[in-house]
Design a protein around this motif. Structure first.
Motif, PDB file in Angstrom:
ATOM      1  N   SER A   1       0.885  -1.104  -0.111  1.00 15.56           N
ATOM      2  CA  SER A   1       0.581  -0.153  -0.062  1.00 15.56           C
ATOM      3  C   SER A   1       1.038   1.639   0.045  1.00 15.56           C
ATOM      4  O   SER A   1       1.893   1.510   0.034  1.00 15.56           O
ATOM      5  CB  SER A   1      -0.969  -0.151   1.554  1.00 15.56           C
ATOM      6  OG  SER A   1      -0.312   0.202   2.518  1.00 15.56           O
ATOM      7  N   ASP A   2       0.428   2.543  -0.046  1.00 19.19           N
ATOM      8  CA  ASP A   2       1.180   3.697   0.139  1.00 19.19           C
ATOM      9  C   ASP A   2       1.769   3.680   1.398  1.00 19.19           C
ATOM     10  O   ASP A   2       1.806   5.591   1.071  1.00 19.19           O
ATOM     11  CB  ASP A   2       0.252   5.088  -1.108  1.00 19.19           C
ATOM     12  CG  ASP A   2      -1.836   5.211  -0.258  1.00 19.19           C
ATOM     13  OD1 ASP A   2      -1.739   3.803   1.042  1.00 19.19           O
ATOM     14  OD2 ASP A   2      -2.047   5.805  -0.247  1.00 19.19           O
ATOM     15  N   ALA A   3       1.269   3.537   2.092  1.00 20.58           N
ATOM     16  CA  ALA A   3       1.600   3.249   4.093  1.00 20.58           C
ATOM     17  C   ALA A   3       2.758   3.913   3.855  1.00 20.58           C
ATOM     18  O   ALA A   3       3.108   4.805   4.208  1.00 20.58           O
ATOM     19  CB  ALA A   3       1.142   2.266   4.463  1.00 20.58           C
ATOM     20  N   LYS A   4       3.538   2.821   3.178  1.00 17.50           N
ATOM     21  CA  LYS A   4       5.444   2.588   2.950  1.00 17.50           C
ATOM     22  C   LYS A   4       5.958   4.204   2.450  1.00 17.50           C
ATOM     23  O   LYS A   4       6.943   4.576   2.789  1.00 17.50           O
ATOM     24  CB  LYS A   4       6.072   1.632   2.321  1.00 17.50           C
ATOM     25  CG  LYS A   4       6.195   1.237   0.831  1.00 17.50           C
ATOM     26  CD  LYS A   4       6.293   0.556   0.853  1.00 17.50           C
ATOM     27  CE  LYS A   4       6.245   0.082  -0.876  1.00 17.50           C
ATOM     28  NZ  LYS A   4       6.795  -0.543  -1.135  1.00 17.50           N
TER      29      LYS A   4
ATOM     30  N   LEU B   1       1.673  10.815   7.312  1.00 19.15           N
ATOM     31  CA  LEU B   1       0.562  11.066   7.284  1.00 19.15           C
ATOM     32  C   LEU B   1      -0.598   9.395   7.020  1.00 19.15           C
ATOM     33  O   LEU B   1      -1.968   9.178   6.701  1.00 19.15           O
ATOM     34  CB  LEU B   1       0.391  11.447   5.032  1.00 19.15           C
ATOM     35  CG  LEU B   1       0.958  12.348   5.349  1.00 19.15           C
ATOM     36  CD1 LEU B   1      -0.116  13.427   4.241  1.00 19.15           C
ATOM     37  CD2 LEU B   1       0.282  13.599   6.231  1.00 19.15           C
ATOM     38  N   SER B   2       0.272   8.058   7.242  1.00 15.62           N
ATOM     39  CA  SER B   2      -0.250   6.781   7.035  1.00 15.62           C
ATOM     40  C   SER B   2      -0.682   6.568   9.105  1.00 15.62           C
ATOM     41  O   SER B   2       0.000   6.325   9.490  1.00 15.62           O
ATOM     42  CB  SER B   2       0.396   5.670   6.960  1.00 15.62           C
ATOM     43  OG  SER B   2       0.189   4.819   6.981  1.00 15.62           O
ATOM     44  N   TYR B   3      -2.116   6.069   9.400  1.00 21.07           N
ATOM     45  CA  TYR B   3      -2.357   5.884  10.957  1.00 21.07           C
ATOM     46  C   TYR B   3      -2.050   3.926  10.301  1.00 21.07           C
ATOM     47  O   TYR B   3      -1.279   4.158  11.719  1.00 21.07           O
ATOM     48  CB  TYR B   3      -4.091   6.167  10.436  1.00 21.07           C
ATOM     49  CG  TYR B   3      -4.209   7.477  11.312  1.00 21.07           C
ATOM     50  CD1 TYR B   3      -3.423   8.292  11.220  1.00 21.07           C
ATOM     51  CD2 TYR B   3      -5.494   8.142  11.662  1.00 21.07           C
ATOM     52  CE1 TYR B   3      -4.117   9.757  11.446  1.00 21.07           C
ATOM     53  CE2 TYR B   3      -6.129   8.754  12.020  1.00 21.07           C
ATOM     54  CZ  TYR B   3      -5.364   9.996  12.099  1.00 21.07           C
ATOM     55  OH  TYR B   3      -5.700  10.991  12.915  1.00 21.07           O
ATOM     56  N   GLU B   4      -1.388   3.699   9.417  1.00 20.64           N
ATOM     57  CA  GLU B   4      -1.189   2.632   9.071  1.00 20.64           C
ATOM     58  C   GLU B   4       0.070   2.593  10.290  1.00 20.64           C
ATOM     59  O   GLU B   4       0.417   1.186  11.141  1.00 20.64           O
ATOM     60  CB  GLU B   4      -1.107   1.403   8.373  1.00 20.64           C
ATOM     61  CG  GLU B   4      -2.490   1.308   7.946  1.00 20.64           C
ATOM     62  CD  GLU B   4      -3.128   2.342   6.584  1.00 20.64           C
ATOM     63  OE1 GLU B   4      -2.319   3.470   6.884  1.00 20.64           O
ATOM     64  OE2 GLU B   4      -3.582   1.934   5.167  1.00 20.64           O
TER      65      GLU B   4
END
Length: 351
Positions: free
Chosen positions: A232-235, A240-243
């Motif tokens: 996903s774009d979390a990395k 900005l990623s709550y993950e």
């Protein structure tokens, strides 16, 4: 009571930032350890900041004297060395050198001094200082309405999520400001505050307190853009990623709550040393890396030399600048408080 293993965690955070910037500047390992991954070290710093402020102050009374002592301690810890680096950077830039950081004009200088904007690694200091002010509001709530702290934090996290972290930045009369960096950092400070609130009261079963939980630190490199199995774009969004917030919170919780305090890998003299110099190491490692990188050496030699030089400069900064100035400010404040107390004391009347 000192939580000794946090010294090592602070040092690890600074070293993460160092390694990332070294990888970016020298393309060590084809930049696999770079790509902005130093953000994870800064996230640890903000988690630590929120945790320690909450742990140290939210259980004490909210009084004018207590608040003054808090601001003096926070100011002495962070601001003097930061301002010294800022003014030195400005002076060098005016002389045509970017040996430290690029502060090209008086507007940029004012933005740094007012904690509105920061060049390179200096960007993280304005959010930290602004969190100091915000914390006073949390402290006030803790004295009378502790439940409001949770409402404020949950409400802020939801608001930031649904507004996609507002990009608040620009210029005022030529003075740049960037509040986006504050907003994107805020969740980490808040989570640290929550952990600090419960550190003394949360009962961890003995069977859960295991040294093996130190392996949670291995989750951090698994989020590096070039190493992560995440698709996903979390990395790439990171801040900005709550993950990412979830993973970093898990890492912090495991180290602080589940790893025993006497863990030999965290509670040791090396960890104490790097914890003490971590702030200076964070602020001054970039010039050291840039200086070493100009030599035509094998990259591994550059790594060792950069780390050795960064550590030496950080130690000198801590021993000769950071610690003496902080001690002087605290002592001056204590003397002022003593004189104020003596003036307020009723005078003995002669017979």
């Amino acid at each position: 009571m000192e939580i000794r293993k946090l010294n090592a965690l602070r040092g690890i955070a600074a070293i993460i930032v160092f390694v990332t910037h070294f990888s970016d500047i020298t393309h060590w390992l084809d930049g696999a350890l770079g790509g902005g991954a130093g953000a994870y070290g800064v996230m640890l710093f903000f988690l630590l900041s929120g945790f320690l402020m909450s742990h140290l102050y939210l259980g004490t009374g909210f009084t004018p004297r207590g608040v003054k002592h808090y601001f003096v301690a926070r100011f002495a810890r962070v601001v003097p060395l930061y301002l010294l680096v800022v003014f030195a950077s400005f002076t060098l830039t005016q002389g045509g050198s970017d040996l430290l950081y690029h502060i090209p004009d008086h507007q940029a200088l004012l933005a740094h001094v007012l904690f509105l904007h920061g060049d390179s690694v200096l960007w993280s200091i304005p959010p930290e200082v602004q969190f100091y002010v915000l914390f006073v509001l949390l402290w006030l709530f803790a004295a009378t309405r502790r439940g409001y702290i949770y409402l404020l934090i949950v409400g802020s996290l939801l608001l930031l999520f649904f507004t996609n972290f507002p990009r608040i930045y620009g210029e005022i009369q030529g003075v740049p400001y960037n509040q986006f960096t504050v907003l994107r950092s805020l969740p980490y400070f808040f989570i640290g505050v929550i952990f600090g609130l419960h550190y003394k009261t949360l009962t961890i079963p003995p069977y859960l307190r295991k040294h093996g939980f130190i392996l949670a630190l291995c989750l951090i490199p698994l989020m590096y853009p070039e190493l992560s199995p995440v698709t996903s774009d979390a990395k790439n969004r990171m801040w900005l990623s709550y993950e990412v917030l979830l993973v970093m919170s898990v890492v912090f919780f495991c180290v602080v709550f589940l790893v025993p305090d006497n863990n030999i890998l965290l509670a040791n003299k090396v960890g104490d040393f790097f914890g003490k110099i971590s702030y200076s190491l964070y602020l001054l490692h970039m010039p050291a890396i840039t200086f070493i990188n100009q030599f035509d050496w094998v990259v591994e030699i550059k790594l060792v030399a950069s780390f050795a030089l960064s550590t030496a400069v950080a130690f000198v900064s801590f021993a000769c600048i950071e610690r003496p100035i902080a001690g002087f400010i605290r002592r001056s404040a204590d003397v002022g408080n003593l004189k104020q107390t003596e003036r307020a004391r009723p005078k003995a009347r002669p017979f």
